[in-house]
Write a protein that holds these residues in place. Structure first.
Motif, PDB file in Angstrom:
ATOM      1  N   GLU A  73      25.985  66.667  56.964  1.00 50.88           N
ATOM      2  CA  GLU A  73      26.183  65.265  57.351  1.00 50.88           C
ATOM      3  C   GLU A  73      27.228  64.613  56.445  1.00 50.88           C
ATOM      4  OE1 GLU A  73      23.005  62.556  56.461  1.00 50.88           O
ATOM      5  OE2 GLU A  73      23.953  60.914  57.551  1.00 50.88           O
ATOM      6  N   SER A  75      28.492  61.067  55.340  1.00 52.33           N
ATOM      7  CA  SER A  75      27.818  59.768  55.426  1.00 52.33           C
ATOM      8  C   SER A  75      28.444  58.727  54.498  1.00 52.33           C
ATOM      9  CB  SER A  75      26.346  59.989  55.068  1.00 52.33           C
ATOM     10  OG  SER A  75      25.601  58.815  55.209  1.00 52.33           O
ATOM     11  N   CYS A  82      24.193  55.063  59.227  1.00 59.01           N
ATOM     12  CA  CYS A  82      23.867  56.163  58.305  1.00 59.01           C
ATOM     13  C   CYS A  82      22.467  55.933  57.730  1.00 59.01           C
ATOM     14  CB  CYS A  82      24.877  56.235  57.172  1.00 59.01           C
ATOM     15  SG  CYS A  82      26.543  56.597  57.739  1.00 59.01           S
ATOM     16  N   TRP A 102      19.648  70.567  54.959  1.00 59.34           N
ATOM     17  CA  TRP A 102      20.462  69.369  55.173  1.00 59.34           C
ATOM     18  C   TRP A 102      21.450  69.254  54.016  1.00 59.34           C
ATOM     19  CZ3 TRP A 102      17.629  63.973  54.799  1.00 59.34           C
ATOM     20  CH2 TRP A 102      18.546  62.927  54.954  1.00 59.34           C
ATOM     21  N   TYR A 104      24.412  66.992  52.332  1.00 60.84           N
ATOM     22  CA  TYR A 104      24.942  65.627  52.344  1.00 60.84           C
ATOM     23  C   TYR A 104      26.346  65.626  51.748  1.00 60.84           C
ATOM     24  CZ  TYR A 104      25.034  60.533  51.771  1.00 60.84           C
ATOM     25  OH  TYR A 104      25.353  59.200  51.854  1.00 60.84           O
ATOM     26  N   PRO A 201      27.505  57.970  60.955  1.00 55.39           N
ATOM     27  CA  PRO A 201      27.426  59.304  60.383  1.00 55.39           C
ATOM     28  C   PRO A 201      28.066  60.342  61.309  1.00 55.39           C
ATOM     29  CG  PRO A 201      25.320  58.730  61.381  1.00 55.39           C
ATOM     30  CD  PRO A 201      26.194  57.527  61.497  1.00 55.39           C
ATOM     31  N   SER A 203      28.010  64.486  61.826  1.00 55.86           N
ATOM     32  CA  SER A 203      27.233  65.661  61.415  1.00 55.86           C
ATOM     33  C   SER A 203      27.647  66.895  62.200  1.00 55.86           C
ATOM     34  CB  SER A 203      25.736  65.415  61.645  1.00 55.86           C
ATOM     35  OG  SER A 203      25.341  64.207  61.046  1.00 55.86           O
TER      36      SER A 203
END
Lengths: 235, 178
Positions: A73, A75, A82, A102, A104, A201, A203
């Protein structure tokens, strides 16, 4: 009946056709390159998900790093969508456990959110001082506390969160004042654009086969779960 | 008058629904294309995913943008039904004011629709090469102005069209005096 110029008869259909063409154009521009429409740096509508930087030690990973499905993602800490999507991702990763990781990455939209880059630096400082867990604690708490859209009082909130998660205040302040993470954050942002990110966001869901599914915006949990399921099936 | 007929209700409904679908799918056409074109994805998934994306009106829009998006899609449907009624039933020409307001309404509504991801406006795609992000950032509602303007133009267009429909279809005496 009033006599009006005959050419007026053509105005409506022509207007509708022009309007339709423009709508289609907007849809095409948004869809063909992928993803919404705004471009933080004008003209970069040529994203390719294969340009995504490989996941490396500098990345922040929640969950099993060897999970079959990885969601990267990009962000922005001041983006309200987000903030909303962060909750969606928390729920999705909790539900799928070791099946999903996940990652970031930073994508501060400076033109819209002038405070986001500083907040990204703060999250990196949290990571430096407290490790990966501290990064995620900082991020979770930040999205929980702040109202988005550049309304965050960063002089108060950043040290407050650092204190809450047990970081050394002086070292955190010193890190925040430095430029150590500027290049890392900029690299993340540039990579977001290179992969087709036009807004936040942004992704990318990576299947075990390497196939990539793009998700633009704060999509609903059920849609995200379906994309994860598709990725899990794609061995 | 117009909505006494099911065909015009259906026309307005189809147009409105199509615009709503486009607005919610707009940020994710690339995802949809990859799923629809992938032979390994089941037909059920190909149908269910786009349906689930419609729910993004509650997650990927602010209250303001969701409000003017919904208003826009309904008003565009009604305007198109009015235009169709006039063209088909009354066989009349439309006033230039109605045409202009309707056109601007549809265009600015379309421009404002799609404020999905932060700054993700359809207008920005068109403005991108001219520094669209910067322009949008300067606006107090970050581009929501286009959506509100679109609703205003559509309301004006509806007013002109409704007035036109209500006008008795008689010969104008002025035409013969001059």
């Amino acid at each position: 009946m009033e006599i009006q110029p005959r050419q007026n008869n053509l105005l409506i259909p022509v207007a509708i056709v022009i309007a339709g063409a423009l709508i289609a154009g907007a849809v095409y521009l948004g869809g063909a390159t992928g993803d919404g429409a705004i471009v933080p740096q004008a003209g970069a509508q040529t994203g390719d998900m294969e340009q995504m930087n490989a996941i490396a030690s500098g990345d922040h990973i929640r969950g099993n790093p060897d999970a079959p499905v990885i969601i990267v993602e990009y962000s922005d800490f001041e983006c309200p969508f987000c903030k909303r999507f962060h909750e969606t991702m928390q729920q999705a990763t909790a539900e799928y456990g070791d099946q999903v990781a996940w990652v970031y990455r930073h994508f501060p939209l400076d033109q819209l959110h002038s405070k986001a880059r500083k907040e990204a630096v703060a999250s990196e400082c949290a990571s430096e001082l407290g490790g990966n867990d501290a990064f995620w604690e900082f991020t979770d708490r930040f999205f929980e506390l702040t109202p988005s859209n550049d309304q965050t009082d960063i002089d108060t909130v950043l040290p407050q969160i650092a204190g809450e998660i047990g970081l050394d205040g002086a070292r955190f302040a010193s890190c925040l004042a430095g430029k150590k993470y500027d290049a890392h954050i900029e690299a993340d942002a540039q990579n977001a654009v290179a992969t087709g990110g036009n807004g936040t966001p942004w992704s990318i869901v990576i299947a075990p086969s390497g196939k990539k599914y793009p998700i633009s915006g704060a999509q609903p949990l059920e849609a995200v779960k379906q994309i994860i399921d598709l990725a899990l099936k794609d061995n | 008058m117009v909505f006494g007929s099911w065909s015009y209700i259906a026309l307005a409904g189809v147009v409105s629904f199509t615009m709503f679908v486009l607005a919610t799918w707009l940020p994710n056409f690339r995802l949809l294309r990859s799923v629809w074109l992938d032979p390994s994805v089941s037909y059920a998934d190909k149908i269910v995913l786009p349906v689930r994306l419609l729910e993004s009106i509650t997650t990927n829009f602010s209250v303001l943008s969701a409000s003017y998006t919904m208003a826009t899609v309904v008003l565009v449907g009604v305007n198109i039904a009015f235009v169709a009624y006039i063209l088909q039933r009354q066989k009349q020409q439309l006033s230039a004011a109605g045409v202009t307001a309707g056109t601007f309404g549809i265009l600015s509504g379309a421009a404002g629709v799609g404020c999905a991801a932060c700054g993700s406006l359809a207008i920005s795609a068109l403005l991108a090469t001219a520094g669209g992000a910067g322009i949008v950032a300067l606006l107090p509602l970050r581009g929501g102005e286009f959506g509100i303007l679109g609703v205003a133009f559509l309301c004006a267009a509806m007013y002109y069209l409704a007035k036109h429909i209500a006008r008795p279809t008689v010969c104008g005496i002025n035409s013969y005096i001059t």
